[in-house]
Design an enzyme around this catalytic site. Structure first.
Site, PDB file in Angstrom:
ATOM      1  N   GLU A 157     -21.566  27.557 -11.876  1.00  0.00           N
ATOM      2  CA  GLU A 157     -22.753  26.730 -12.138  1.00  0.00           C
ATOM      3  C   GLU A 157     -22.534  25.816 -13.339  1.00  0.00           C
ATOM      4  O   GLU A 157     -22.886  24.626 -13.301  1.00  0.00           O
ATOM      5  CB  GLU A 157     -23.968  27.617 -12.432  1.00  0.00           C
ATOM      6  CG  GLU A 157     -24.511  28.341 -11.229  1.00  0.00           C
ATOM      7  CD  GLU A 157     -25.748  29.150 -11.566  1.00  0.00           C
ATOM      8  OE1 GLU A 157     -26.575  29.324 -10.660  1.00  0.00           O
ATOM      9  OE2 GLU A 157     -25.888  29.625 -12.712  1.00  0.00           O
ATOM     10  N   GLY A 215     -31.307  29.690 -20.247  1.00  0.00           N
ATOM     11  CA  GLY A 215     -30.945  28.294 -20.527  1.00  0.00           C
ATOM     12  C   GLY A 215     -29.457  28.048 -20.658  1.00  0.00           C
ATOM     13  O   GLY A 215     -29.035  27.051 -21.261  1.00  0.00           O
ATOM     14  N   SER A 216     -28.634  28.909 -20.052  1.00  0.00           N
ATOM     15  CA  SER A 216     -27.184  28.660 -20.161  1.00  0.00           C
ATOM     16  C   SER A 216     -26.788  27.377 -19.422  1.00  0.00           C
ATOM     17  O   SER A 216     -25.835  26.704 -19.828  1.00  0.00           O
ATOM     18  CB  SER A 216     -26.378  29.861 -19.643  1.00  0.00           C
ATOM     19  OG  SER A 216     -26.521  30.008 -18.256  1.00  0.00           O
ATOM     20  N   ASN A 217     -27.521  27.035 -18.362  1.00  0.00           N
ATOM     21  CA  ASN A 217     -27.207  25.773 -17.673  1.00  0.00           C
ATOM     22  C   ASN A 217     -27.688  24.565 -18.467  1.00  0.00           C
ATOM     23  O   ASN A 217     -27.027  23.525 -18.461  1.00  0.00           O
ATOM     24  CB  ASN A 217     -27.770  25.782 -16.250  1.00  0.00           C
ATOM     25  CG  ASN A 217     -26.937  26.682 -15.358  1.00  0.00           C
ATOM     26  OD1 ASN A 217     -25.835  26.289 -14.953  1.00  0.00           O
ATOM     27  ND2 ASN A 217     -27.411  27.888 -15.094  1.00  0.00           N
ATOM     28  N   ASN A 268     -32.328  20.797  -8.181  1.00  0.00           N
ATOM     29  CA  ASN A 268     -32.411  22.233  -8.465  1.00  0.00           C
ATOM     30  C   ASN A 268     -31.029  22.857  -8.301  1.00  0.00           C
ATOM     31  O   ASN A 268     -30.188  22.361  -7.545  1.00  0.00           O
ATOM     32  CB  ASN A 268     -33.399  22.904  -7.504  1.00  0.00           C
ATOM     33  CG  ASN A 268     -33.593  24.376  -7.813  1.00  0.00           C
ATOM     34  OD1 ASN A 268     -33.677  24.764  -8.973  1.00  0.00           O
ATOM     35  ND2 ASN A 268     -33.645  25.205  -6.784  1.00  0.00           N
ATOM     36  N   HIS A 319     -29.125  26.486  -7.398  1.00  0.00           N
ATOM     37  CA  HIS A 319     -29.416  27.775  -6.759  1.00  0.00           C
ATOM     38  C   HIS A 319     -28.135  28.602  -6.685  1.00  0.00           C
ATOM     39  O   HIS A 319     -27.092  28.098  -6.258  1.00  0.00           O
ATOM     40  CB  HIS A 319     -29.983  27.549  -5.356  1.00  0.00           C
ATOM     41  CG  HIS A 319     -30.403  28.824  -4.704  1.00  0.00           C
ATOM     42  ND1 HIS A 319     -31.553  29.497  -5.084  1.00  0.00           N
ATOM     43  CD2 HIS A 319     -29.825  29.577  -3.747  1.00  0.00           C
ATOM     44  CE1 HIS A 319     -31.645  30.615  -4.369  1.00  0.00           C
ATOM     45  NE2 HIS A 319     -30.615  30.681  -3.545  1.00  0.00           N
ATOM     46  N   GLU A 353     -41.115  20.086  -1.315  1.00  0.00           N
ATOM     47  CA  GLU A 353     -42.304  20.936  -1.414  1.00  0.00           C
ATOM     48  C   GLU A 353     -42.052  22.369  -0.953  1.00  0.00           C
ATOM     49  O   GLU A 353     -42.935  23.205  -1.023  1.00  0.00           O
ATOM     50  CB  GLU A 353     -43.485  20.307  -0.651  1.00  0.00           C
ATOM     51  CG  GLU A 353     -43.280  20.154   0.829  1.00  0.00           C
ATOM     52  CD  GLU A 353     -42.516  18.870   1.205  1.00  0.00           C
ATOM     53  OE1 GLU A 353     -42.546  18.535   2.393  1.00  0.00           O
ATOM     54  OE2 GLU A 353     -41.875  18.250   0.342  1.00  0.00           O
ATOM     55  N   ASP A 409     -36.407  26.231  -2.558  1.00  0.00           N
ATOM     56  CA  ASP A 409     -34.980  26.319  -2.235  1.00  0.00           C
ATOM     57  C   ASP A 409     -34.612  25.622  -0.920  1.00  0.00           C
ATOM     58  O   ASP A 409     -33.771  26.104  -0.153  1.00  0.00           O
ATOM     59  CB  ASP A 409     -34.512  27.786  -2.203  1.00  0.00           C
ATOM     60  CG  ASP A 409     -34.572  28.423  -3.586  1.00  0.00           C
ATOM     61  OD1 ASP A 409     -34.486  27.683  -4.590  1.00  0.00           O
ATOM     62  OD2 ASP A 409     -34.712  29.649  -3.664  1.00  0.00           O
TER      63      ASP A 409
HETATM   64  C1  GRF Z   1     -29.051  30.368 -12.593  1.00  0.00           C
HETATM   65  O1  GRF Z   1     -28.283  31.347 -11.951  1.00  0.00           O
HETATM   66  C2  GRF Z   1     -29.693  29.445 -11.582  1.00  0.00           C
HETATM   67  O2  GRF Z   1     -28.910  29.224 -10.461  1.00  0.00           O
HETATM   68  C3  GRF Z   1     -30.917  30.224 -11.199  1.00  0.00           C
HETATM   69  O3  GRF Z   1     -31.375  30.809 -12.406  1.00  0.00           O
HETATM   70  C4  GRF Z   1     -30.257  31.000 -13.281  1.00  0.00           C
HETATM   71  C5  GRF Z   1     -30.593  30.350 -14.581  1.00  0.00           C
HETATM   72  O4  GRF Z   1     -29.712  30.685 -15.611  1.00  0.00           O
HETATM   73  N1  GRF Z   1     -31.882  29.351 -10.568  1.00  0.00           N
HETATM   74  P1  GRF Z   1     -29.857  29.965 -17.031  1.00  0.00           P
HETATM   75  O5  GRF Z   1     -31.293  30.131 -17.507  1.00  0.00           O
HETATM   76  O6  GRF Z   1     -29.472  28.528 -16.888  1.00  0.00           O
HETATM   77  O7  GRF Z   1     -28.906  30.720 -17.922  1.00  0.00           O
END
Ligand code: GRF
Length: 203
Positions: free
Chosen positions: A176, A13-15, A109, A111, A144, A147
Site C-alpha cells: 500500500e 495514518g501510515s498511508n 480509496n 482497499h 455511492e 468498496d
Molecule cells: C489500510 O490497510 C487501508 O487499505 C485500509 O485501512 C488501512 C489504513 O491504514 N482501508 P493506515 O491508517 O493508513 O495506517
C-alpha cells in the site's frame, strides 16, 4: 500543477505518512492541504500535525445523527482549503452525496484486497481465513457503494505457506505504502481517465 490533496483518515495514518514522505522525496507532485479524521483519537492526526498539515475532526455524533451534514461540512472545508482531489486512507466512513457531487471522480480509496473480492472492513482477515494464495491491494474511485467504483490500480500480494495474519498485514501495508503514492502520481500527471465504459484507462 501539483495535486491539491485532502486526505480522509480514521486511524493510524501510515498511508497518509507514505503520501507525505513521497511528496518530500519528490516522487509525488502534490500538496496535502487538509487532513480530515472521523475519530478524535486517530494517530494520523498527530502525523498531520507533525507535518504541519491543518486538520479537521468530525464528531461521531454528527456522523451518526446527520451523515449528510457531516459530508457537507467536510466538502466545504476541503474546498476552502483549496483541495481539488481527495484520497481516503483508512477512512472508515462512507462518502455520501455532498462529497461525491463536490468531487466527481475525484475521490480515491485504498482497499487491502483485490476488489471485487473481500469488500468490507476486515478484508485482510477475510482473505487470510478464506485460504487464498494471492490477495493484494486496490486503488479505486469512490462512489455511492462501499468498496466499489472504477478500479485504478491493483497489486498482488502472495500468501506464503505458513505465514501468519500479522505477516500478511505487514506485506499488504508495505505494498500500500508504495502503490498509493505512485497511483496518485499517475493522477497528478493527468494520466488517469474514467471512460464511457465505466473503466479506468491509464495513458
Ligand atoms: C489500510 O490497510 C487501508 O487499505 C485500509 O485501512 C488501512 C489504513 O491504514 N482501508 P493506515 O491508517 O493508513 O495506517
Amino acid at each position: 500543477m501539483a495535486l491539491q490533496l485532502g486526505i480522509l483518515i480514521s486511524g493510524n495514518g501510515s498511508n497518509l505518512q507514505a503520501i507525505v514522505d513521497a511528496i518530500a522525496a519528490g516522487k509525488l507532485d502534490a500538496t496535502v492541504k487538509l487532513v480530515v479524521s472521523s475519530r478524535v483519537d486517530a494517530f494520523g492526526l498527530k502525523r498531520a500535525e507533525r507535518a504541519g498539515i491543518p486538520t479537521l475532526t468530525i464528531s461521531r455524533e454528527l456522523y451518526d445523527t446527520d451523515p449528510l451534514a457531516a459530508d457537507t461540512i467536510i466538502a466545504n472545508a476541503l474546498h476552502s482549503a483549496g483541495v481539488d482531489y481527495v484520497a481516503m486512507a483508512g477512512y472508515m466512513r462512507m462518502v455520501r452525496a455532498p462529497m461525491l457531487s463536490s468531487f466527481p471522480n475525484r475521490i480515491v480509496n485504498l482497499h487491502p484486497a483485490l476488489l471485487p473480492s473481500f469488500r468490507g472492513a476486515h478484508a485482510i482477515a477475510d482473505a487470510y481465513n478464506a485460504g487464498v494464495k494471492v490477495t493484494g491491494v486496490t486503488v479505486h474511485f469512490a462512489d455511492e457503494h462501499y468498496d466499489r467504483g472504477p478500479i485504478i490500480a491493483q497489486r498482488a500480494v502472495p500468501v506464503a505457506e505458513g505465514c501468519t495474519i500479522a505477516e500478511l498485514e505487514n506485506d499488504i501495508h508495505a505494498v500500500e505504502h508504495e502503490l498509493y503514492p505512485s497511483t496518485l502520481q499517475l493522477i497528478a500527471q493527468g494520466r488517469v481517465r474514467v471512460g464511457d465504459d465505466g473503466r479506468v484507462h491509464i495513458s
